[in-house]
Motif scaffolding. Structure first.
Motif, short mmCIF file in Angstrom:
data_model
loop_
_atom_site.label_atom_id
_atom_site.label_comp_id
_atom_site.label_asym_id
_atom_site.label_seq_id
_atom_site.Cartn_x
_atom_site.Cartn_y
_atom_site.Cartn_z
N VAL A 1 0.77 -1.20 0.03
CA VAL A 1 0.02 0.02 -0.04
C VAL A 1 0.98 1.19 -0.06
O VAL A 1 0.60 2.11 -0.73
N GLU A 2 1.88 1.39 0.86
CA GLU A 2 2.75 2.29 0.88
C GLU A 2 3.66 2.51 -0.69
O GLU A 2 3.69 3.73 -0.88
N LEU A 3 4.19 1.35 -0.93
CA LEU A 3 4.63 1.68 -2.16
C LEU A 3 3.78 1.91 -3.55
O LEU A 3 4.18 2.88 -4.39
N GLN A 4 2.51 1.48 -3.35
CA GLN A 4 1.60 2.08 -4.30
C GLN A 4 1.41 3.35 -4.18
O GLN A 4 1.16 4.44 -5.11
N SER A 5 1.31 4.11 -3.05
CA SER A 5 1.07 5.43 -2.85
C SER A 5 2.42 6.33 -3.51
O SER A 5 2.12 7.16 -3.98
N GLN A 6 3.59 5.66 -3.00
CA GLN A 6 4.40 6.23 -3.56
C GLN A 6 4.83 6.42 -5.06
O GLN A 6 4.95 7.27 -5.78
N LEU A 7 4.38 5.12 -5.67
CA LEU A 7 4.24 4.96 -7.14
C LEU A 7 3.14 5.98 -7.78
O LEU A 7 3.46 6.61 -8.82
N ASP B 1 11.45 -9.87 -8.17
CA ASP B 1 10.28 -10.90 -8.46
C ASP B 1 8.92 -10.52 -9.21
O ASP B 1 9.06 -9.02 -9.59
N GLU B 2 8.00 -11.21 -9.33
CA GLU B 2 6.91 -10.92 -9.97
C GLU B 2 6.17 -9.89 -9.21
O GLU B 2 5.55 -9.12 -9.94
N ALA B 3 6.22 -9.84 -7.89
CA ALA B 3 5.44 -8.84 -7.19
C ALA B 3 5.85 -7.24 -7.64
O ALA B 3 5.09 -6.42 -7.79
N LEU B 4 7.18 -7.24 -7.84
CA LEU B 4 7.73 -5.74 -8.14
C LEU B 4 7.11 -5.48 -9.53
O LEU B 4 6.75 -4.02 -9.77
N VAL B 5 7.10 -6.47 -10.58
CA VAL B 5 6.76 -6.15 -11.79
C VAL B 5 5.31 -5.67 -11.85
O VAL B 5 4.90 -4.70 -12.70
N THR B 6 4.58 -6.34 -10.95
CA THR B 6 3.35 -5.91 -11.05
C THR B 6 2.92 -4.55 -10.23
O THR B 6 2.14 -3.83 -10.79
N LEU B 7 3.94 -4.42 -9.39
CA LEU B 7 3.79 -3.13 -8.55
C LEU B 7 3.97 -1.83 -9.72
O LEU B 7 3.46 -0.73 -9.49
N LEU B 8 5.14 -2.20 -10.62
CA LEU B 8 5.37 -0.91 -11.54
C LEU B 8 4.63 -0.85 -12.72
O LEU B 8 4.90 0.02 -13.54
N ASP B 9 3.62 -1.81 -12.81
CA ASP B 9 3.06 -1.62 -13.85
C ASP B 9 2.03 -0.43 -14.46
O ASP B 9 2.14 -0.05 -15.71
#
Length: 488
Positions: free
Chosen positions: A134-140, A288-296
């Motif tokens: 959630v925090e990373l998504q907010s930063q993104l 990992d795939e989680a970071l790829v999904t986060l950066l999408d």
């Protein structure tokens, strides 16, 4: 902790509570030196160790590197009676991180003598990772907003990439990386890299980088037969934590570049086509795939911005082409008659209205002698070739501040700035002789060409550009009447 003697009726109740506690929590008992003396199966399951691997080992075995230096003061606080309860990160046998909610409780006997420490641990990794996401998504989201705002501010894609790049490294916990934009020149792909992590790895690479930034506004990667090139040439994700194992890897890093332990290359796409890429390297624990999904969402945004920039670049290119075609002669690529008059009138008005800044200027009108005979004898294609060659010779004869244009048909006009009549006569006579001795070839046929030139300086008595042009036209007529291949 003092444990009171239990009455027999209470024994079964407390055993049931202890059994439930043992199944729900990881439990470990430490001696006073901080070594593990007993562990329950739940703790072993959380950490991935067997009991034999943990018993006898120090508490510090489970700590991440950044906490090792604080261990002694933490342990002394527990031995002094402090009960610690809170969130902490520990290292599993596999090397991966696990997040625990842990409680450290000192245990003492009936007289208060300290016997050891009991730790209760509950695995909260999934909750912590969810919070981090959630925090990373907010930063993104902030990064995406900044990218949009920066691009809309000045339509500068390189500036937008620079604005978000350091934040991208921080969010992805990567040491190195770049944002690249696909370019295609002469059907060859290359990557334009406006944003890259610090490349001051040695003096040579730093100097190279600075020169590239100065000359091109970024780096150009033309060799794409490597790991990051594979991302755009094959339009595919590359997530590799063992670089030598990837078929596109070229082994060790080039001299002057850092060693890469892990690499993530994400294609930036628009309508399925790779138009750029995000490259990241050296992330603790790998990618990992989680970071790829986060950066999408970011890759989607960059794809939209790059496409918008490409459309704008193409529109600007077409505008430049249309403007050039409107202002230049199609055959010779010289300014046309209309363009000449626009520029000449600006100079004429300046000469008329600013006498203190007035400079000597001369106007030359040039006509190819007997050009109709060239067309009749050699053909119109030969005539076109002569016009193009002559245009280049005229351009070579003048300075950058002078103006050369095709005036119409076989006529050219030159405006020589800062040139007296004597200076202009020398320039034009030298040009006339050069053209007379130049070999004009068309299909291996040599064509003789001469020119006649009318030349006249600017006079304050002229009321408009047409007056000056009428005067130079009369001089050209004199040159032809006197036998051609001369200056009047």
């Amino acid at each position: 902790m003092n444990i009171p003697a239990l009455c027999p009726p209470d024994r079964y109740d407390i055993l049931a509570r202890l059994t439930a506690l043992d199944r729900a929590y990881g439990i470990v008992e430490f001696d006073l030196n901080g070594c593990m003396v007993s562990v329950n199966p739940r703790l072993c399951a959380i950490l991935g160790y067997s009991p034999e691997e943990l018993i006898g080992q120090p508490h510090s075995l489970l700590l991440p590197p950044e906490q090792q230096g604080e261990h002694d003061s933490f342990w002394q606080g527990v031995l002094c009676g402090e009960i610690y309860a809170g969130k902490c990160r520990r290292i599993m046998r596999s090397g991966r991180s696990v997040w625990l909610h842990a409680t450290y409780m000192p245990i003492s006997d009936e007289v208060g003598s300290l016997l050891g420490v009991i730790k209760l641990a509950h695995d909260i990794t999934s909750e912590v990772l969810a919070e981090q996401r959630v925090e990373l998504q907010s930063q993104l989201f902030d990064i995406i907003v900044v990218a949009h705002q920066s691009f809309l501010l000045d339509r500068n894609l390189a500036s937008a990439c620079d604005t978000v790049f350091e934040r991208l490294l921080s969010v992805s916990q990567s040491d190195y990386g770049f944002i690249g934009i696909v370019q295609c020149e002469e059907e060859r792909l290359s990557l334009y890299v406006p944003s890259i992590s610090n490349v001051s790895w040695n003096e040579a690479t730093h100097a190279w980088y600075e020169q590239q930034r100065q000359d091109r506004g970024g780096l150009i990667f033309s060799k794409l037969d490597n790991l990051f090139g594979h991302v755009v040439t094959h339009n595919t994700l590359v997530c590799c934590n063992d670089l030598p194992s990837h078929p596109a890897s070229r082994g060790v890093s080039p001299p002057g570049h850092p060693h890469l332990d892990s690499f993530l290359g994400i294609p930036i796409r628009h309508k399925g086509e790779a138009i750029g890429m995000i490259a990241l390297a050296n992330r603790p624990g790998g990618f990992d795939e989680a970071l790829v999904t986060l950066l999408d969402p970011l890759t989607t945004t960059l794809g939209t911005l790059i496409h918008a920039r490409n459309l704008e670049d193409e529109r600007n290119r077409m505008e430049r082409v249309l403007r050039f075609n409107a202002e230049h002669d199609f055959l010779t690529k010289l300014p046309n008659r209309s363009s000449f008059f626009i520029q000449a009138n600006i100079l004429f008005d300046h000469l008329q209205h600013h006498p203190a800044e007035r400079e000597a200027c001369c106007l030359a009108l040039i006509d190819i002698d007997l050009f109709k005979q060239i067309n009749d004898e050699y053909g119109h294609l030969a005539g076109d070739a002569v016009l193009k060659d002559l245009a280049q010779l005229l351009l070579q004869a003048v300075r950058s501040q002078d103006l050369v244009a095709r005036f119409g048909g076989e006529e050219f006009i030159m405006l020589l700035r800062g040139a007296t009549l004597k200076d202009a006569q020398e320039v034009m006579d030298r040009t006339r002789q050069q053209i007379e001795h130049h070999v004009f070839l068309h299909h291996d046929q040599s064509i003789a060409v001469t020119i006649s030139v009318g030349l006249t300086p600017y006079q304050p008595s002229y009321h408009c550009m047409d007056d000056w042009l009428q005067c130079v036209d009369l001089r050209l007529y004199d040159a032809k009447r006197q036998g051609r291949n001369r200056i009047a």
